[in-house]
Design an enzyme around this catalytic site. Structure first.
Site, mmCIF file in Angstrom:
data_model
loop_
_atom_site.group_PDB
_atom_site.id
_atom_site.type_symbol
_atom_site.label_atom_id
_atom_site.label_comp_id
_atom_site.label_asym_id
_atom_site.label_seq_id
_atom_site.Cartn_x
_atom_site.Cartn_y
_atom_site.Cartn_z
ATOM 1 N N LYS A 85 25.174 57.669 20.594
ATOM 2 C CA LYS A 85 25.264 56.285 21.053
ATOM 3 C C LYS A 85 24.450 55.347 20.179
ATOM 4 C CE LYS A 85 26.771 57.159 25.691
ATOM 5 N NZ LYS A 85 26.422 57.856 26.886
ATOM 6 N N ARG A 86 23.440 55.899 19.497
ATOM 7 C CA ARG A 86 22.603 55.024 18.660
ATOM 8 C C ARG A 86 23.341 54.538 17.399
ATOM 9 N NH1 ARG A 86 20.793 60.145 18.288
ATOM 10 N NH2 ARG A 86 21.205 61.110 16.283
#
Ligand code: GLU
Length: 279
Positions: A253-254
């Site tokens: 997700k980063r």
């Protein structure tokens, strides 16, 4: 095999990235190529980390990609009472116990015990609270001491005997609960856990094939045990590989550059994004 019912079960803690699309497509193709059903489940039990805006974005991005689902969306936060009653049953059967340890205490115990502390799912609980005297447990519960409920894996395995789970391609994998130890099934802030909520929902949704990333394969050992204890039907499992980026690292997700949102905004078409998720 009976009709394939599979699911995509994202947690709305961020935007969908290309790794999620890959995972969704694994299940979607499996269902669509075999006349099966593809379900969408929003795993939003951790209200502190989940956002309605992310849920909305997930639904929109999937629709934009043409990844459609059957039936309505199941949202786990709508079913907390059902998970609570499953937990109550395990509690009545003394298959869970309250654990009063803080994270720091667990880390210290693990260090002292000099055992292999980490499994693929994180710290393996050394069992400190499993042997607390009944009177102490009563008193601490009465006093409202902060606690989590842990599955007593040894006791549970005594009840079920040896277990195994099956993969879609026909392998049989013996259950190894040592991989995770006495996992948490509920906490005060999150009244259920991924393990309990996901197995419960796969059961009530009639899922016949669990499709998810191979990073979650270790959890399947615990899930198989919970299912047997609760009398829930055991599905087949398809743990797909994880999509990695050009640097060889898995998408997370980063990595904002590979969210469906950012790719859309950069002018890519659904076909372009689908092609990226099918290298
Ligand atoms: N909610 C989990 C995730 O977002 C997936 C759970 C599952 O497929 O069993 O990673």
């Amino acid at each position: 095999m009976s009709v394939i019912v599979t699911r995509f079960a994202p947690s709305p803690t961020g935007l969908l990235h290309i790794g999620h699309v890959f995972s969704a497509l694994e299940g979607w193709h499996l269902a669509r190529d075999h006349g099966g059903r593809f379900l969408l489940r929003i795993e939003d039990i951790d209200r502190a980390r989940c956002r309605d805006t992310f849920e909305q974005a997930i639904l929109e991005d999937l629709a934009w990609l043409g990844i459609d689902w059957d039936e309505g969306v199941r949202r786990q936060s709508d079913h907390l009472a059902d998970y609570a009653s499953a937990l109550a049953e395990l509690r009545a059967r003394r298959l869970v116990y309250p654990c009063f340890c803080t994270r720091r205490q667990i880390a210290r115990e693990v260090e002292l015990a000099q055992t292999a502390p980490h499994g693929p799912l994180g710290l393996i609980y050394p069992g400190t609270c499993r042997t607390l005297a009944a009177a102490e447990v009563e008193a601490r519960l009465e006093a409202g001491d902060h606690h989590a409920w842990r599955l007593d894996v040894t006791r549970a395995m005594e009840e079920t005997g040896p277990l195994a789970w099956r993969t879609l391609d026909g392998s049989t994998i013996p259950v190894d609960t040592g991989i995770a130890g006495d996992v948490v099934l509920a906490r005060k802030d999150i009244p259920t856990s991924y393990h309990l909520a996901a197995t419960h929902d796969d059961h009530v949704q009639g899922v016949t094939v669990v499709t998810r990333g191979c990073d979650l394969a270790p959890a399947t050992h615990v899930h198989c045990l919970i299912r047997r204890l609760m009398g829930w039907k055991e599905p087949l499992h398809h743990h797909h590989r994880l999509l990695v980026g050009e640097d060889g690292r898995r998408h997370a997700k980063r990595d904002r550059s590979v969210t469906v949102r950012s790719l859309r905004e950069a002018g890519l078409t659904p076909e372009d994004v689908l092609a990226m998720a099918r290298p």
